[in-house]
Design an enzyme around this catalytic site. Sequence first.
Site, PDB file in Angstrom:
ATOM      1  NE  ARG A   1      25.497  38.469  64.408  1.00  0.00           N
ATOM      2  CZ  ARG A   1      24.518  39.350  64.251  1.00  0.00           C
ATOM      3  NH1 ARG A   1      24.632  40.584  64.695  1.00  0.00           N
ATOM      4  NH2 ARG A   1      23.391  38.984  63.680  1.00  0.00           N
TER       5      ARG A   1
ATOM      6  CD  GLU B   1      27.848  27.229  69.235  1.00  0.00           C
ATOM      7  OE1 GLU B   1      28.302  28.380  69.078  1.00  0.00           O
ATOM      8  OE2 GLU B   1      26.818  26.820  68.675  1.00  0.00           O
ATOM      9  CG  ASP B   2      27.347  30.920  71.687  1.00  0.00           C
ATOM     10  OD1 ASP B   2      27.074  29.834  71.133  1.00  0.00           O
ATOM     11  OD2 ASP B   2      26.648  31.934  71.535  1.00  0.00           O
TER      12      ASP B   2
ATOM     13  CG  ASP C   1      19.458  25.567  73.858  1.00  0.00           C
ATOM     14  OD1 ASP C   1      19.314  25.378  75.069  1.00  0.00           O
ATOM     15  OD2 ASP C   1      18.523  25.968  73.133  1.00  0.00           O
TER      16      ASP C   1
ATOM     17  CE  LYS D   1      20.892  27.648  77.634  1.00  0.00           C
ATOM     18  NZ  LYS D   1      19.730  28.330  77.015  1.00  0.00           N
TER      19      LYS D   1
ATOM     20  CB  VAL E   1      22.972  32.600  79.848  1.00  0.00           C
ATOM     21  CG1 VAL E   1      22.589  31.741  81.051  1.00  0.00           C
ATOM     22  CG2 VAL E   1      23.437  31.739  78.688  1.00  0.00           C
TER      23      VAL E   1
HETATM   24  P1  IMP Z   1      21.283  24.940  69.509  1.00  0.00           P
HETATM   25  O1  IMP Z   1      21.354  24.734  68.019  1.00  0.00           O
HETATM   26  O2  IMP Z   1      19.883  24.813  70.025  1.00  0.00           O
HETATM   27  O3  IMP Z   1      22.254  24.072  70.285  1.00  0.00           O
HETATM   28  O4  IMP Z   1      21.605  26.441  69.770  1.00  0.00           O
HETATM   29  C1  IMP Z   1      22.844  26.906  69.831  1.00  0.00           C
HETATM   30  C2  IMP Z   1      22.851  28.410  69.671  1.00  0.00           C
HETATM   31  O5  IMP Z   1      21.669  29.024  70.190  1.00  0.00           O
HETATM   32  C3  IMP Z   1      23.980  28.982  70.481  1.00  0.00           C
HETATM   33  O6  IMP Z   1      25.149  29.037  69.710  1.00  0.00           O
HETATM   34  C4  IMP Z   1      23.464  30.345  70.821  1.00  0.00           C
HETATM   35  O7  IMP Z   1      23.795  31.241  69.789  1.00  0.00           O
HETATM   36  C5  IMP Z   1      21.987  30.190  70.893  1.00  0.00           C
HETATM   37  N1  IMP Z   1      21.558  30.042  72.302  1.00  0.00           N
HETATM   38  C6  IMP Z   1      21.255  28.898  72.961  1.00  0.00           C
HETATM   39  N2  IMP Z   1      20.948  29.131  74.245  1.00  0.00           N
HETATM   40  C7  IMP Z   1      21.069  30.473  74.399  1.00  0.00           C
HETATM   41  C8  IMP Z   1      20.916  31.339  75.546  1.00  0.00           C
HETATM   42  O8  IMP Z   1      20.610  30.937  76.676  1.00  0.00           O
HETATM   43  N3  IMP Z   1      21.161  32.654  75.306  1.00  0.00           N
HETATM   44  C9  IMP Z   1      21.502  33.148  74.084  1.00  0.00           C
HETATM   45  N4  IMP Z   1      21.675  32.381  73.016  1.00  0.00           N
HETATM   46  C10 IMP Z   1      21.460  31.044  73.164  1.00  0.00           C
HETATM   47 MG    MG Z   2      25.630  30.638  68.427  1.00  0.00          MG
END
Ligand code: IMP
Ligand code: MG
Length: 181
Positions: A45, A101-102, A105, A133, A155
């Site tokens: 979302r 994508e937001d 990470d 990040k 965040v």
């Molecule tokens: P990844 O699969 O670890 O890259 O995570 C990506 C998803 O984790 C993002 O689309 C966010 O929804 C969530 N996410 C990662 N870091 C944060 C944060 O600092 N705050 C809130 N949601 C996060």
């Molecule tokens: Mg997400």
Amino acid sequence: MAERPYVIDELISAKAIAARIEELSDAIKEDFAGTEKLVVVGLLRGSFVFIADLVRELDLPVEVDFLEASSYEDGMESSREVRILKDLRGQIEGRDVLVVEDIVDTGYTLDHVLHLLESRNPRKLRTIALLDKPSRRETGVKADWTGFEIPDEFVVGYGIDFAQRNRNLPFIGCVRFVEPG
Ligand code: IMP
Ligand code: MG
């Protein structure tokens, strides 16, 4: 999870986000110039505010679709196991596609989604992430365009949540836990 009290420190202002979106949209318009149709795919979302602002800067023939992948279960850590909770409504074969994508990470979410969409044979597939990040990355994935690189902070705001809260903040801020009392 018990509610621990926290405050939110502003990291990126609403004004800075708007200015960066103008720059990013110029690059996107150049890359997709002449497209018959650009399918903009928002990852739910967290990207809903970003995609709303972004598409209004794109004077291209745009369609909007959404996909929901989940790797966070209301916590602060990725489960590293990505599940598709809601798939696209439309076909993307032979289409120009921009995934929005937001935050990238660990990178597991974007990596998984890109492999899935690649398998459907789009004409061109690009990705944009509002936040990155890089110090947290565990996969080789990188968005084609990034709004802001940020340090390893949790965040919220501008669509991004902590346990479903704070998505409605107009800016992006860091969560900082405080001792009660
Ligand atoms: P990844 O699969 O670890 O890259 O995570 C990506 C998803 O984790 C993002 O689309 C966010 O929804 C969530 N996410 C990662 N870091 C944060 C944060 O600092 N705050 C809130 N949601 C996060
Ligand atoms: Mg997400």
